[in-house]
Design an enzyme around this catalytic site. Structure first.
Site, PDB file in Angstrom:
ATOM      1  N   ASP A  85       0.835  -1.209   0.000  1.00  0.00           N
ATOM      2  CA  ASP A  85       0.000   0.000   0.000  1.00  0.00           C
ATOM      3  C   ASP A  85       0.869   1.258   0.000  1.00  0.00           C
ATOM      4  O   ASP A  85       2.043   1.218   0.387  1.00  0.00           O
ATOM      5  CB  ASP A  85      -0.906   0.018   1.242  1.00  0.00           C
TER       6      ASP A  85
HETATM    7  N1  URA Z   1      -1.217  -6.031   3.818  1.00  0.00           N
HETATM    8  C1  URA Z   1      -1.698  -4.770   3.848  1.00  0.00           C
HETATM    9  O1  URA Z   1      -2.725  -4.506   4.472  1.00  0.00           O
HETATM   10  N2  URA Z   1      -1.026  -3.828   3.164  1.00  0.00           N
HETATM   11  C2  URA Z   1       0.108  -4.045   2.502  1.00  0.00           C
HETATM   12  O2  URA Z   1       0.672  -3.132   1.917  1.00  0.00           O
HETATM   13  C3  URA Z   1       0.601  -5.361   2.472  1.00  0.00           C
HETATM   14  C4  URA Z   1      -0.082  -6.339   3.148  1.00  0.00           C
END
Ligand code: URA
Length: 235
Positions: free
Chosen positions: A103
């Site tokens: 993310d």
């Molecule tokens: N899980 C998440 O919630 N975000 C990420 O970036 C990776 C795994």
């Protein structure tokens, strides 16, 4: 060679993404749009084009980046945000793309490549590649929440049971937890926290399989070693 395999081999996208490109009518073979995935091509004779450009077999590149916060895991962004490609493009001329996503606000281990078959091995849950995360949560994790996560919970109809989950440190007010999973669902850790009522303060991916970001500052990257490459290839 099957068309989607050729696209993945040439680094256009992962095998699954290549199939989508074909179905969307974005690929031409000898000037004709082909929407059939299993279409057989001869790499030595046929002219395969994507976005009007001839696709060629390139040298394969595999790198690991320590992704900083506020970078998007994509090759371009319509909102003009910085992408992970911006961090490598001055040194690497080939078109690379991230094998999986982190993310915008997540940091850590991200593998980039132009080898679509290799990217599939990292992303597809059937290869069971372990992804290890460290997260800081607000306050203490209660025993019942830890047990619930350990035993497995349903996220969007899928049963998710971490390979490992443990408390790493107890800071003054907040806990630092380590979770290892093999699934590749988007926002998985955030969804798991939400499901059991944990407030996530930050999230970092430490490693993918045997590839870790140890020794890399945020924004730094390195090439994978032959052992690391083989670790994924032999799956
Ligand atoms: N899980 C998440 O919630 N975000 C990420 O970036 C990776 C795994």
């Amino acid at each position: 060679m099957r068309l989607q395999k050729y696209l993945a081999y040439c680094g256009i996208a992962s095998r699954r993404k290549s199939e989508e490109l074909i179905k969307q009518g974005k690929i031409t073979v000898n000037g004709k749009i082909i929407t059939e995935c299993g279409y057989d091509i001869n790499p030595e004779k046929d002219y395969v084009k994507y976005k009007g450009k001839l696709i060629k077999i390139e040298n394969k590149i595999y790198i690991v980046l320590n992704k900083p916060r506020n970078y998007i895991c994509s090759t371009s962004d319509e909102k003009g945000r910085k992408t992970v490609i911006d961090l490598i493009k001055f040194k690497i001329k080939q078109r690379l793309y991230p094998a999986g996503r982190l993310d915008f606000d997540t940091t850590g281990c991200l593998i980039l490549t132009n080898d679509g078959e290799f990217a599939d091995k990292i992303m597809h849950p059937k290869y069971e590649v372990e992804k290890r995360y460290t997260l800081k949560i607000k306050g203490r994790i209660e025993d019942n929440k830890l047990t619930k996560l350990k035993n497995g919970i349903k996220i969007e109809g899928k049963f998710i049971k971490p390979k490992v989950i443990k408390i790493l440190f107890r800071k003054e007010k907040n806990d630092i937890i380590s979770i290892t999973v093999t699934e590749g669902m988007n926002h998985l850790i955030k969804k798991m926290c939400k499901e059991v009522g944990l407030e996530l303060l930050w999230l970092k991916r430490e490693s993918i399989g045997i590839v870790s970001i140890k020794g890399l500052e945020y924004g730094d990257w390195r090439f994978l070693t032959p052992d690391e490459i083989n670790y994924f290839k032999r799956r």
